[in-house]
Design an enzyme around this catalytic site. Structure first.
Site, PDB file in Angstrom:
ATOM      1  N   LYS A   1       0.835  -1.212   0.000  1.00 23.18           N
ATOM      2  CA  LYS A   1       0.000   0.000   0.000  1.00 23.18           C
ATOM      3  C   LYS A   1       0.868   1.260   0.000  1.00 23.18           C
ATOM      4  CE  LYS A   1      -4.138  -1.846   2.200  1.00 23.18           C
ATOM      5  NZ  LYS A   1      -4.906  -1.952   3.428  1.00 23.18           N
TER       6      LYS A   1
ATOM      7  N   LYS B   1     -13.670  -3.622  -5.545  1.00 22.50           N
ATOM      8  CA  LYS B   1     -14.475  -2.520  -6.090  1.00 22.50           C
ATOM      9  C   LYS B   1     -13.603  -1.523  -6.844  1.00 22.50           C
ATOM     10  CE  LYS B   1     -18.573  -2.267  -3.322  1.00 22.50           C
ATOM     11  NZ  LYS B   1     -19.129  -1.797  -2.085  1.00 22.50           N
TER      12      LYS B   1
ATOM     13  N   LYS C   1      -7.639 -10.097  -7.747  1.00 22.43           N
ATOM     14  CA  LYS C   1      -8.636 -10.319  -6.703  1.00 22.43           C
ATOM     15  C   LYS C   1      -9.850  -9.409  -6.943  1.00 22.43           C
ATOM     16  CE  LYS C   1      -8.743  -9.832  -1.669  1.00 22.43           C
ATOM     17  NZ  LYS C   1      -7.981  -9.576  -0.467  1.00 22.43           N
TER      18      LYS C   1
END
Ligand code: SF4
Length: 324
Positions: A111, A194, A191
């Site tokens: 991240k 959204k 994966k």
């Protein structure tokens, strides 16, 4: 008494990746083990967000979880920030967690590499996770494979705290791997997520689901209808394994390998299987949408129950640490 703790981000409506990867398992477990299911809004604010949107998504996640089959009479569903002891225990755990261990966490590196400025909260995210679990002295945590590293850190934190302040006070939580393997998005690449736009919403109407399923990626070697396929490398086959009965899954494999049917035929059967499971979920969601107070009341009651345990744990922790 065995107890599980699981957290889920307040991302709004669930998609079938969350459902198959975690929530369906929780629905089963609520009948077997005392279960705490937490909508982790403190975790969600470690990346930029809009307050009104966060509030809406938190509510929608509560509604989705209940529609999916979590029953507030069987398990404790609550929002993390309603129990501020989570952050108090996280601070305490921060004082015994080596920086190097946090910097080694794969999810942090991943991240952080995508952000220009990295907030300390993102680094300390797994410490808050440890606090989430240990605040309730949960001994079991249902996880996907990508969460095992964070859970190991929670175990390490429990060991360190116990060694200094009270042997055996916190259990070392054990991973209980979620049975369904990771579900890829309809692009067959990554994966289901959204942010990648490759999801199927759990509450989406059937015609919208079919619009997405029809062009979904399959075995790339099946260029023509008469080309035999390899089901194991096709995401549609893995969705069949999640939604269709075992006899249908066997039939899919045979029909695929022998080019007995085309991919659209295969997807139509999957669509039927998905509808069989998702229709009662959509029905429950419609009832909750008509009575929104049922969701807020369930979340209020969940927070009240969680608070009782959290307050007791923190009273004991403060006492053992000399914090008066
Ligand atoms: S027949 Fe089904 S399992 Fe085989 S490649 Fe097509 S969609 Fe995938």
């Amino acid at each position: 008494m065995p107890r599980i703790f699981s957290g889920i981000q307040p991302s709004g409506e669930l998609h079938i990746g969350n459902y198959l990867g975690a929530v369906r398992n929780w629905v089963q477990l609520q009948h077997e083990i005392e279960s705490f299911i937490c909508i982790v809004d403190y975790h969600a604010i470690t990346i930029p967000y809009e307050p009104g949107e966060l509030r809406r998504r938190t509510y929608e996640m509560g509604l989705s979880l209940m529609a999916a089959g979590l029953d507030p009479a069987k398990c404790t569903i609550f929002v993390q920030s309603r129990v501020p002891e989570h952050t108090e225990l996280a601070w305490i755990f921060n004082t015994i967690t080596p920086l190097g261990e946090l910097e080694r966490q794969t999810q942090f590196k991943d991240k952080a590499s995508r952000q220009e400025s990295v907030a300390a909260g993102l680094l300390n995210y797994p410490v808050l996770q440890a606090a989430d679990i240990l605040l309730y002295k949960a001994d079991t945590v249902p996880v996907g494979e990508d969460q095992v590293q964070h859970l190991e850190l929670s175990r390490e934190i429990a060991r360190r705290w116990n060694a200094r302040f009270g042997e055996g006070f916190f259990p070392e939580p054990q991973a209980r791997l979620t049975p369904t393997r990771r579900i890829l998005g309809l692009d067959g690449q990554a994966k289901m997520s959204k942010s990648l736009g490759n999801t199927v919403g759990l509450l989406e109407p059937p015609d919208e689901i079919w619009k997405k399923l029809r062009p979904a990626v399959t075995d790339p070697a099946r260029v023509r209808r008469e080309d035999p396929g390899t089901p194991e490398i096709c995401n549609i086959y893995h969705l069949h394994k999640a939604f269709s009965p075992a006899t249908t899954v066997e039939h899919v494999a045979v029909q695929c390998r022998t080019a007995g049917w085309g991919c659209i035929d295969c997807k139509k059967v999957l669509f039927e299987s998905m509808n069989a499971e998702l229709t009662p979920i959509r029905t429950r969601a419609a009832a909750l949408i008509s009575h929104p107070a049922r969701v807020t009341e369930a979340l209020d009651a969940g927070a009240a129950h969680a608070s009782l345990i959290a307050k007791q744990t923190m009273a004991d922790v403060r006492q053992r640490m000399g914090l008066t």
